[in-house]
Write a protein that holds these residues in place. Structure first.
Motif, PDB file in Angstrom:
ATOM      1  N   ASN A 244       0.824  -1.203   0.000  1.00  0.00           N
ATOM      2  CA  ASN A 244       0.000   0.000   0.000  1.00  0.00           C
ATOM      3  C   ASN A 244       0.861   1.256   0.000  1.00  0.00           C
ATOM      4  OD1 ASN A 244      -2.366  -1.451  -0.005  1.00  0.00           O
ATOM      5  ND2 ASN A 244      -2.602  -1.401   2.206  1.00  0.00           N
ATOM      6  N   ARG A 245       1.967   1.218   0.721  1.00  0.00           N
ATOM      7  CA  ARG A 245       2.871   2.370   0.748  1.00  0.00           C
ATOM      8  C   ARG A 245       3.413   2.639  -0.651  1.00  0.00           C
ATOM      9  NH1 ARG A 245       8.425   1.804   3.872  1.00  0.00           N
ATOM     10  NH2 ARG A 245       8.558   0.175   2.316  1.00  0.00           N
ATOM     11  N   SER A 246       3.748   1.588  -1.362  1.00  0.00           N
ATOM     12  CA  SER A 246       4.267   1.745  -2.718  1.00  0.00           C
ATOM     13  C   SER A 246       3.213   2.334  -3.642  1.00  0.00           C
ATOM     14  CB  SER A 246       4.744   0.406  -3.265  1.00  0.00           C
ATOM     15  OG  SER A 246       5.799  -0.100  -2.494  1.00  0.00           O
ATOM     16  N   LYS A 247       1.994   1.881  -3.511  1.00  0.00           N
ATOM     17  CA  LYS A 247       0.904   2.402  -4.344  1.00  0.00           C
ATOM     18  C   LYS A 247       0.638   3.866  -4.045  1.00  0.00           C
ATOM     19  CE  LYS A 247      -1.536  -1.960  -4.916  1.00  0.00           C
ATOM     20  NZ  LYS A 247      -2.739  -2.720  -4.569  1.00  0.00           N
ATOM     21  N   LYS A 248       0.689   4.241  -2.783  1.00  0.00           N
ATOM     22  CA  LYS A 248       0.446   5.636  -2.407  1.00  0.00           C
ATOM     23  C   LYS A 248       1.527   6.541  -2.955  1.00  0.00           C
ATOM     24  CE  LYS A 248      -2.161   4.732   1.789  1.00  0.00           C
ATOM     25  NZ  LYS A 248      -2.164   4.794   3.256  1.00  0.00           N
ATOM     26  N   SER A 249       2.773   6.085  -2.972  1.00  0.00           N
ATOM     27  CA  SER A 249       3.850   6.924  -3.482  1.00  0.00           C
ATOM     28  C   SER A 249       3.682   7.182  -4.970  1.00  0.00           C
ATOM     29  CB  SER A 249       5.214   6.311  -3.188  1.00  0.00           C
ATOM     30  OG  SER A 249       5.388   5.110  -3.904  1.00  0.00           O
ATOM     31  N   ILE A 250       3.166   6.206  -5.700  1.00  0.00           N
ATOM     32  CA  ILE A 250       2.909   6.414  -7.125  1.00  0.00           C
ATOM     33  C   ILE A 250       1.765   7.394  -7.307  1.00  0.00           C
ATOM     34  CG2 ILE A 250       1.975   5.314  -9.191  1.00  0.00           C
ATOM     35  CD1 ILE A 250       3.746   3.004  -8.706  1.00  0.00           C
TER      36      ILE A 250
END
Length: 91
Positions: A41-47
């Motif tokens: 989820n953290r990776s998706k939010k950064s995108i």
């Protein structure tokens, strides 16, 4: 179902970045899948943050952003594998 504070999640993610997902989940008493989901989820939010820029991204930039995300996921898998094999070699 256990709920965790944002501060706990942030610290858990930081720890998992430093020592690996498996070790962090063991140390914190958090299920591996839960911590893994937080990282995803953290990776998706950064995108999403990058894509909210006011200027539209070109096709090339979108393609590169997707490739970066895939490489980050591959790195997470390799970190987990490294921890697994390092643990196995200590026996």
């Amino acid at each position: 179902m256990t709920t965790y504070s944002k501060e706990f999640k942030d610290q858990a993610l930081k720890l998992s970045d430093e020592i690996g997902l498996k070790k962090a989940s063991d140390q914190l008493g958090v299920k591996y899948s839960t911590l893994s989901g937080w990282r995803r989820n953290r990776s998706k939010k950064s995108i999403n943050v990058v894509q909210k820029d006011t200027t539209p991204m070109t096709d090339r930039e979108l393609k590169m952003q997707k490739e970066i995300q895939e490489l980050k996921q591959a790195n997470e898998i390799l970190k987990d594998a490294l921890g697994f094999f390092a643990k196995d070699r200590k026996k």
